[in-house]
Scaffold this motif. Structure first.
Motif, PDB file in Angstrom:
ATOM      1  N   ARG A 216      16.668  -2.425  -0.795  1.00 11.11           N
ATOM      2  CA  ARG A 216      16.558  -1.718  -2.081  1.00 11.11           C
ATOM      3  C   ARG A 216      15.199  -1.970  -2.730  1.00 11.11           C
ATOM      4  N   ARG A 217      14.673  -3.184  -2.548  1.00 12.50           N
ATOM      5  CA  ARG A 217      13.355  -3.486  -3.118  1.00 12.50           C
ATOM      6  C   ARG A 217      12.271  -2.652  -2.445  1.00 12.50           C
ATOM      7  N   LEU A 218      12.421  -2.470  -1.133  1.00  9.06           N
ATOM      8  CA  LEU A 218      11.453  -1.646  -0.416  1.00  9.06           C
ATOM      9  C   LEU A 218      11.514  -0.200  -0.923  1.00  9.06           C
ATOM     10  N   PHE A 219      12.728   0.312  -1.159  1.00  2.66           N
ATOM     11  CA  PHE A 219      12.862   1.665  -1.711  1.00  2.66           C
ATOM     12  C   PHE A 219      12.169   1.761  -3.067  1.00  2.66           C
ATOM     13  N   ARG A 220      12.400   0.777  -3.915  1.00  2.00           N
ATOM     14  CA  ARG A 220      11.768   0.797  -5.247  1.00  2.00           C
ATOM     15  C   ARG A 220      10.246   0.737  -5.136  1.00  2.00           C
TER      16      ARG A 220
ATOM     17  N   LEU B 114       6.036  -7.178  12.708  1.00  2.80           N
ATOM     18  CA  LEU B 114       6.943  -6.043  12.638  1.00  2.80           C
ATOM     19  C   LEU B 114       6.943  -5.219  13.922  1.00  2.80           C
ATOM     20  N   ASP B 115       8.139  -4.732  14.268  1.00  2.00           N
ATOM     21  CA  ASP B 115       8.252  -3.693  15.281  1.00  2.00           C
ATOM     22  C   ASP B 115       7.996  -2.395  14.516  1.00  2.00           C
TER      23      ASP B 115
ATOM     24  N   ALA C 211       9.220   1.891  10.881  1.00  2.00           N
ATOM     25  CA  ALA C 211       8.863   3.249  10.447  1.00  2.00           C
ATOM     26  C   ALA C 211      10.120   4.110  10.321  1.00  2.00           C
ATOM     27  N   LYS C 212      11.079   3.863  11.188  1.00  2.00           N
ATOM     28  CA  LYS C 212      12.348   4.587  11.133  1.00  2.00           C
ATOM     29  C   LYS C 212      13.089   4.265   9.833  1.00  2.00           C
TER      30      LYS C 212
ATOM     31  N   GLU D 172      -1.119   4.486   0.921  1.00  3.53           N
ATOM     32  CA  GLU D 172      -1.677   3.132   0.961  1.00  3.53           C
ATOM     33  C   GLU D 172      -0.572   2.090   1.025  1.00  3.53           C
ATOM     34  N   LYS D 173       0.521   2.332   0.293  1.00  6.17           N
ATOM     35  CA  LYS D 173       1.640   1.397   0.276  1.00  6.17           C
ATOM     36  C   LYS D 173       2.301   1.320   1.650  1.00  6.17           C
ATOM     37  N   ILE D 174       2.489   2.449   2.293  1.00  9.24           N
ATOM     38  CA  ILE D 174       3.096   2.467   3.627  1.00  9.24           C
ATOM     39  C   ILE D 174       2.234   1.691   4.615  1.00  9.24           C
ATOM     40  N   GLU D 175       0.950   1.907   4.574  1.00  5.07           N
ATOM     41  CA  GLU D 175       0.044   1.197   5.481  1.00  5.07           C
ATOM     42  C   GLU D 175       0.076  -0.306   5.215  1.00  5.07           C
ATOM     43  N   GLU D 176       0.212  -0.663   3.946  1.00  5.72           N
ATOM     44  CA  GLU D 176       0.302  -2.087   3.587  1.00  5.72           C
ATOM     45  C   GLU D 176       1.577  -2.707   4.158  1.00  5.72           C
ATOM     46  N   VAL D 177       2.691  -1.981   4.040  1.00 10.14           N
ATOM     47  CA  VAL D 177       3.975  -2.479   4.540  1.00 10.14           C
ATOM     48  C   VAL D 177       3.948  -2.645   6.053  1.00 10.14           C
ATOM     49  N   LEU D 178       3.366  -1.687   6.738  1.00 10.50           N
ATOM     50  CA  LEU D 178       3.347  -1.719   8.202  1.00 10.50           C
ATOM     51  C   LEU D 178       2.265  -2.633   8.773  1.00 10.50           C
TER      52      LEU D 178
END
Length: 452
Positions: A10-14, A38-39, A44-45, A27-33
């Motif tokens: 839920r925190r990731l969704f927020r 991480l696999d 990404a799924k 930018e946020k997605i690239e930071e997370v990945l």
């Protein structure tokens, strides 16, 4: 392997939602990945599901997912198998927790003896596996980011809220404050789905009069629960002929609103994942455009810094009757239909007897007993969640408190029985239904029916 707790999920969704509003989404997605452990393909799924889309991992994943959201055309699948099961998911009998919980036998052991797969042919996207899997191997898609684009556009977007919503965001938060909060998000207005449940109550009372001629006759109802209907269609075909062909109040809300205002979009807000799948069913898919759950809406309010308790009420006439409002708890449908039968067909009052089942085990037993001829009542109501919708997996308060709040809100209604709802009668005239007798006309009530 991706391992994530419910709170982390839920925190990731927020975080993603906040980034979307602040225009730093890619930018946020690239930071997370950008984490070596991480696999990336699996994670990404997960991200794709949180954004309500289907995008495979690539070097351009962040850009691809942003484009998919902006050009969203809908998705057929709701539940996504993000990860393989781990050993602590296996129960004593060698089956996983999710396998044992699935009433449709849609979860199968894959090539990896520890892994599971979803059988697309038998899965109805009820979401029970999503609720039970604490490792988030199964997740449901969240369609709010595609919805943002609709809210930002020129389309009128109406929020249709399930009866179980009362009390979910605080005992002292009124429906007027929830309406105000939804308008701050961008919705044009909010309507109670209980109002449309009133229409279906009358329809089912008419069906009861038509089909129940002797004490041994019976009919199955609770059109509001897609899990119950799914169990009948998937496992108990012999009972379909005894089952009401009524659409659910959610679908009725979408159909009626769009009949009266074809240009608007309708978003259902409720307590379970199964409603997301129901909205995508082939014969129903044009009624509801998006489905949000109570937990998702809570996270959305959080991200947008909307405190419902501090908002001034956005008042509107509340049209739903007591009967329509108590659809949110087990037994509510039976009470509403019995009251309508008593009002419309008093000679049938003595043969209206009912029995209810809530939760998968109870529903399955009721259906099995019905096949055996062991059920001796004329009206059977089933709901897939324990306690009814107030016990749904995406509720925010205990089911006992939910029932209390639903009952109290029902008592507050100035209209006690659906047949006495004069405002509803005016809406029905817009559909070509001039009076209650018209519910006997197949052509006039076609909007309220589906083929099971």
């Amino acid at each position: 392997m991706v391992m994530i707790s419910d709170e982390s999920y839920r925190r990731l969704f927020r975080d993603l939602l906040k980034a979307y509003y602040e225009d730093v989404f890619e930018e946020k997605i690239e930071e997370v990945l950008d984490k070596e452990e991480l696999d990336k393909a699996r994670f990404a799924k997960l991200i794709s599901s949180l954004c309500g889309v289907d995008v495979k991992y690539s070097n351009n994943f962040a850009e691809d997912i942003k484009r998919a959201i902006e050009t969203y055309k809908g998705s057929n699948k709701v539940v996504v198998n993000v990860n393989s099961c781990v050993r602590d998911c296996v129960e004593i009998d060698g089956r996983t927790i999710c396998q044992n919980a699935c009433p449709f036998d849609a979860i199968i052991i894959g090539k990896d003896t520890l892994g599971v797969e979803i059988n697309i042919e038998t899965c109805v996207d009820c979401g029970l596996c999503v609720d039970l899997c604490h490792n988030k191997n199964f997740v449901d898609k969240i369609e709010f980011m595609p919805l943002i684009e609709a809210l930002r556009g020129n389309k009128k977007v109406i929020a249709a809220v399930a009866p179980a919503i009362v009390g979910q965001f605080g005992e002292n938060v009124s429906m007027g404050q929830i309406r105000a909060g939804l308008k701050k998000i961008g919705f044009a207005d909010m309507v109670e789905v209980g109002f449309f449940a009133d229409m279906l109550t009358i329809k089912e009372a008419v069906e009861f009069d038509r089909h129940i001629l002797r004490e041994k006759d019976f009919m199955l109802s609770s059109c509001c629960c897609p899990i119950w209907v799914g169990m009948i269609k998937g496992k108990f075909h012999e009972l379909i002929k005894y089952t009401s062909p009524s659409i659910s109040p959610m679908i009725a809300a979408g159909k009626v609103i769009k009949k009266l205002d074809p240009e608007c979009k309708v978003v259902f807000i409720g307590p379970c994942v199964a409603k997301k799948a129901e909205a995508k069913a082939e014969d129903l898919k044009d009624a509801i455009d998006y489905v949000l759950t109570f937990t998702e809406l809570k996270d959305i309010f959080h991200v947008l810094d909307i405190n419902l308790e501090e908002l001034h009420e956005e008042l509107s006439s509340q049209y739903a009757s007591k009967g329509g409002r108590i659809y949110g708890r087990i037994g509510g449908v039976s009470i509403a239909v019995e009251d309508a039968v008593r009002n419309m067909f008093p000679d049938k009052t003595d043969i209206f007897t009912s029995e209810q089942a809530s939760g998968i085990k109870e529903c399955k037993k009721m259906l099995e007993d019905t096949l055996k001829g062991e059920i001796k009542v004329s009206f059977l109501e089933g709901m897939g969640c324990d306690g009814g919708c107030v016990g749904g997996p995406k509720t925010l308060i205990p089911k006992e408190k939910g029932k209390e709040m639903v009952d109290s809100f029902g008592e507050e209604s100035k209209v006690k029985i659906s047949t006495n709802n004069r405002v509803m009668n005016e809406f029905l005239k817009g559909l070509g239904i001039e009076n209650l007798e018209d519910f006997n006309c197949k052509e006039k009530i076609e909007i309220f029916e589906r083929k099971l």
